[in-house]
Design an enzyme around this catalytic site. Structure first.
Site: not given
Lengths: 153, 418
Positions: B212, B238
């Protein structure tokens, strides 16, 4: 300059009585024996408050106390709640909880009840939408306890 | 002029003030105070280049992709597919066809959990996750466990907030683990995990590795081949891109073997009522009209960070993190959570006598945006013996002065609750 002065605009939320009750709650202890209990949980922040109630023979709240972990707002709200629930019937408490919910969300609530006035220091939370659930957490636990027996909810 | 000074002219030193001018939102005020945005780990702000790329596409060049035999559709398809090349470049993926667009990191992990999890893993096999995972890398595996008879194993963390690597061989020892799924960088502790070492151990035990990269890809250059990962996921928002676009990278042999996750348009090669056949990857995993504009925005974000340079970005953020750790640790009653050797620009902490939500509210009144709570990592917060923390996270536009202001304001917050 003291810490308090520099957060002047946050004082509508953090009134003296809130800070005091958040720091030194009067009713934060384990009530035992008790007649009903329930846990309120705020999954976003991990706060948990367990409310325990004792009832009189005619079904009024004889005693209320809470335990758990929470922010200044949720602890102060739990403590002020425990102040005002004694002597109340279930129906009165449902009405008071509803009025408090409105107070927390909007800053005011139309209920002629001295108990609600005692809760008004928490009305400043209405200016902080993300904090409303902190103030209502103990009330949700109270309502669940009123519906639950001693086994809890 | 010698070659070196020419080079330094072409690649000027990292200039945070110049970077800040690229982010329109940073000139906003909050409660009458200058915005100090220290919540980039939740979602980063967007540079003008991203905003303009998406607006420009809508104003001048937009149609559905892969469908229309007309100029607008062809140009939009080119732009959309061009982003696949950019992502492949960002991750150093061997092939652009290994880049699958999803809605988010969560979407990418769910794709793997459904497609690889149910299609390839067999009941009785196990998936290993770590104790520091975001819910997005826990819950899909729990759902797989309950639906498909997969065992879920948990790799613990140390007191310092690093993975307990010594425990990994034991978890892998019985050979039943099909997949290890770990974060590259913790969104709470800031810890960078030794992914290459995990890949090696997993592969030796016959397991694959999913990483991840939601936090990590923002702060450092990522090379999926050097890491030895089998799946790598990240999200656009992000990385200074828009919401609604995420990425799954996986080895082509895996994508070939995996069944589709969702069915619909674009993911088929032919359809009849009797049967349908699947398109090749990545189309096989991109059913329906994709997030075209969001992909274009992600492409602009990748161009933007690469023009600055991932090395310059990570050097800037490492300096900020060191500064934050030294300023915050100096505050009496403040405890930094996580002491990993290798860490990125995320600092979580608790403040004695003040609950994280009260801290966040008072910081907000001073214009400082932080996150407070469990950060979608409830098992980790519980493991740490906490109920919540306050988290400051840094981005490309964060300054030392902002961290100083955070530290000074935290001292006042502490005074407020004493």
């Amino acid at each position: 300059m003291s810490g308090a002065d520099t957060f002047q605009d946050a004082r509508s939320l953090y009134q003296d009585i809130i800070l005091d009750r958040g720091r030194n709650p009067r009713h934060m202890h384990r009530l035992d024996p008790f007649d009903a209990r329930a846990q309120g949980e705020n999954p976003m922040c991990g706060d948990q408050i367990e409310v325990r109630l004792g009832f009189t023979s005619d079904g009024r709240v004889a005693d209320a106390a809470f335990e758990g972990r929470g922010c200044a707002i949720s602890l102060a709200s739990a403590d002020l709640m425990a102040d005002v629930v004694r002597g109340r019937t279930r129906a009165e408490l449902h009405a008071l909880a509803a009025a408090f919910g409105t107070l927390a969300r909007t800053g005011d609530a139309p209920l002629a009840d001295a108990a609600l006035d005692a809760l008004r220091p928490l009305s400043g939370v209405s200016e902080y939408p993300s904090r409303v659930k902190c103030a209502t957490l103990p009330w949700n636990a109270l309502l669940a306890a009123l519906d639950a027996g001693p086994g809890g909810a | 002029m010698n070659a070196e000074s020419k080079l330094s002219m072409l690649a000027p030193a990292f200039d945070v003030e110049r970077v800040r001018r690229d982010f329109p939102i940073l000139s906003q005020s909050v409660h009458g105070k200058k915005l100090v945005f220290l919540d980039s780990a939740a979602s980063a702000q967007k540079p003008r280049a991203v905003i303009d790329a998406m607006t420009h596409a809508m104003e001048t060049q937009y149609a559905n992709v892969h469908r229309g035999l007309h100029w607008m559709s062809e140009r939009t398809s080119d732009a959309y597919e061009g982003v696949r090349d950019k992502v492949a470049g960002l991750l150093n993926a061997p092939s652009r066809e290994e880049i699958v667009f999803t809605g988010s990191s969560t979407g990418a992990i769910n794709l793997v959990a459904h497609s690889y999890g149910r299609g390839i893993l067999k009941p009785g096999q196990a998936v290993v996750v770590s104790e520091m995972e975001h819910h997005a890398n826990i819950v899909p595996w729990q759902m797989l466990r309950d639906a498909h008879g997969i065992e879920l194993r948990v790799l613990p963390i140390t007191e310092a907030g690093e993975l307990e690597m010594a425990a990994l061989p034991g978890l892998l020892a019985d050979g039943r683990v099909g997949l290890v799924a770990v974060t590259h960088m913790s969104n709470v502790l800031g810890t960078y995990n030794p992914v290459s070492r995990i890949a090696q151990l997993a592969h030796e035990a016959g397991a694959l590795l999913l990483v991840d990269g939601s936090q990590a890809v923002v702060h450092r250059a990522v090379d999926v081949q050097a890491l030895g990962a089998d799946f790598y996921v990240f999200t656009g928002h992000k990385l200074y891109g828009p919401t609604g676009i995420g990425v799954l990278w996986a080895r082509m042999a895996l994508l070939d073997a995996m069944p589709p996750f969702m069915g619909g348009g674009d993911m088929i090669s032919s359809v009849s009522f009797e049967r349908s056949s699947w398109a090749k990857p990545p189309s096989k995993f991109e059913a329906g009209t994709p997030a075209i504009l969001e992909a274009i925005g992600l492409g602009a974000a990748i161009d933007y960070v690469q023009a600055i340079g991932m090395d310059a970005i990570s050097a800037h953020e490492a300096e900020l993190t060191d500064h934050a750790l030294s300023r915050l640790s100096a505050i009496e009653g403040l405890q930094v959570i996580g002491r990993a050797q290798d860490r990125g620009g995320v600092v979580s902490f608790t403040l004695e006598g003040a609950h994280a939500h009260d801290v966040a509210t008072l910081l907000d009144r001073n214009g400082i945006a932080v996150r407070a709570g469990q950060h979608c990592a409830e098992p980790l917060i519980r493991r740490l013996g906490l109920t919540s923390t306050t988290r400051a996270s840094f981005g490309i536009y964060t300054t030392r002065e902002e961290i100083d202001f955070l530290a000074d304001t935290l001292v006042r917050v502490k005074g407020f609750f004493q």
